[in-house]
Enzyme design. Sequence first.
Site, short mmCIF file in Angstrom:
data_model
loop_
_atom_site.label_atom_id
_atom_site.label_comp_id
_atom_site.label_asym_id
_atom_site.label_seq_id
_atom_site.Cartn_x
_atom_site.Cartn_y
_atom_site.Cartn_z
N MET A 138 0.23 11.70 -0.75
CA MET A 138 -0.41 12.87 -0.12
C MET A 138 0.17 14.15 -0.71
O MET A 138 1.38 14.22 -0.96
CB MET A 138 -0.17 12.86 1.39
CG MET A 138 -0.58 11.55 2.06
SD MET A 138 -0.44 11.68 3.85
CE MET A 138 -0.63 9.95 4.31
N MET A 148 -4.39 10.46 -1.80
CA MET A 148 -5.00 11.46 -0.91
C MET A 148 -4.60 12.82 -1.45
O MET A 148 -3.79 13.55 -0.85
CB MET A 148 -4.52 11.24 0.53
CG MET A 148 -5.17 10.02 1.17
SD MET A 148 -4.23 9.41 2.58
CE MET A 148 -3.02 8.40 1.73
N ASP A 192 0.90 5.38 0.13
CA ASP A 192 0.09 6.54 0.50
C ASP A 192 0.64 7.81 -0.16
O ASP A 192 1.70 8.30 0.22
CB ASP A 192 0.10 6.70 2.02
CG ASP A 192 -0.75 5.64 2.70
OD1 ASP A 192 -1.92 5.49 2.31
OD2 ASP A 192 -0.23 4.95 3.61
N HIS A 231 -2.99 4.62 -2.86
CA HIS A 231 -4.04 5.37 -2.16
C HIS A 231 -3.77 6.86 -2.39
O HIS A 231 -2.84 7.42 -1.80
CB HIS A 231 -3.98 4.99 -0.67
CG HIS A 231 -4.98 5.68 0.19
ND1 HIS A 231 -4.99 5.58 1.57
CD2 HIS A 231 -6.03 6.49 -0.11
CE1 HIS A 231 -5.98 6.29 2.07
NE2 HIS A 231 -6.63 6.87 1.07
N HIS A 281 0.86 -1.19 0.00
CA HIS A 281 0.00 0.00 0.00
C HIS A 281 0.90 1.25 0.00
O HIS A 281 1.79 1.38 0.85
CB HIS A 281 -0.86 -0.05 1.26
CG HIS A 281 -1.87 1.04 1.40
ND1 HIS A 281 -3.13 0.98 0.84
CD2 HIS A 281 -1.82 2.23 2.06
CE1 HIS A 281 -3.82 2.06 1.15
NE2 HIS A 281 -3.04 2.85 1.90
C1 DX5 Z 1 -3.23 7.40 6.58
C2 DX5 Z 1 -2.79 6.42 5.51
C3 DX5 Z 1 -2.60 5.08 6.07
C4 DX5 Z 1 -1.50 5.02 7.11
C5 DX5 Z 1 -1.84 3.94 8.09
O1 DX5 Z 1 -3.52 8.60 6.02
O2 DX5 Z 1 -3.75 6.32 4.49
O3 DX5 Z 1 -2.38 4.10 5.05
O4 DX5 Z 1 -0.25 4.77 6.54
O5 DX5 Z 1 -0.94 4.01 9.16
P1 DX5 Z 1 -1.21 3.21 10.52
O6 DX5 Z 1 -1.39 1.78 10.17
O7 DX5 Z 1 0.01 3.50 11.33
O8 DX5 Z 1 -2.45 3.81 11.12
ZN ZN Z 2 -3.58 4.55 3.06
#
Ligand code: DX5
Ligand code: ZN
Length: 227
Positions: free
Chosen positions: A43, A74, A41, A72, A39
């Site tokens: 941002m 964001m 992330d 993902h 996964h």
């Molecule tokens: C948060 C991300 C998550 C994050 C999860 O904005 O989308 O994927 O990395 O981190 P943990 O598992 O530490 O909550």
């Molecule tokens: Zn995520």
Amino acid sequence: MSTTRAKRLLLAPSILSADFTRLGEELAECESAGANWIHIDVMDGRFVPNITMGAFIVEACKRATKLPLDIHLMIEKPELHLESFAGAGANNITVHIEACPHIHRTLQHIKSLGCRAGVALNPGTPVGAIEAVLGDADQILTMSVNPGYSGQKFILSTVAKVREIRKKLDVLKSSAHIEVDGGIDAQTLPKMKKAGADVFVAATAVFKHPKGTQAGIKSLRNAMRGA
Ligand code: DX5
Ligand code: ZN
């Protein structure tokens, strides 16, 4: 258990908490310990307050692992960046409903690029916001923290949202995954599993496990096997 639930439960470590000085080794450890997806992330400092990584990192991960890459997004206006992430090696691309006024078009766009299409919703967004496209998404990502950072506290009220989404997918006879993301660890994972989630994202519980990344994966896999 619902009849339409995907049979396999999947674990998707989020590299947000990985040691980036040794990302290739971290990915190899995930793979050998039994992770299913990686996964990533993304941002932009606008949709969420933090800025993280872009297609360049996706491309590097593609060279370092055979596992499917679960992206993902964001970010604001994710539709402008889909080609770039697909070209970098994304297998799954998830966009946020809160950032997509034309979500139906965006999901079709993702599929046209050969990727699985996901829609995500924040803890404060009701399930009704994605209802019209439940049948169009390959995966529904339910945030169990407010997106932006790893290491936040799990929001318990999101368990009921997962249950609600699972019921709606069952009515549609959909095999879409329900992915949960945020504060997932060996204690919270079983609650989400029971509610109907089948893909578990975890950053802290994997990469910050006191005994290392492989131990983190094993602990979550044990929780996945439990009741
Ligand atoms: C948060 C991300 C998550 C994050 C999860 O904005 O989308 O994927 O990395 O981190 P943990 O598992 O530490 O909550
Ligand atoms: Zn995520």
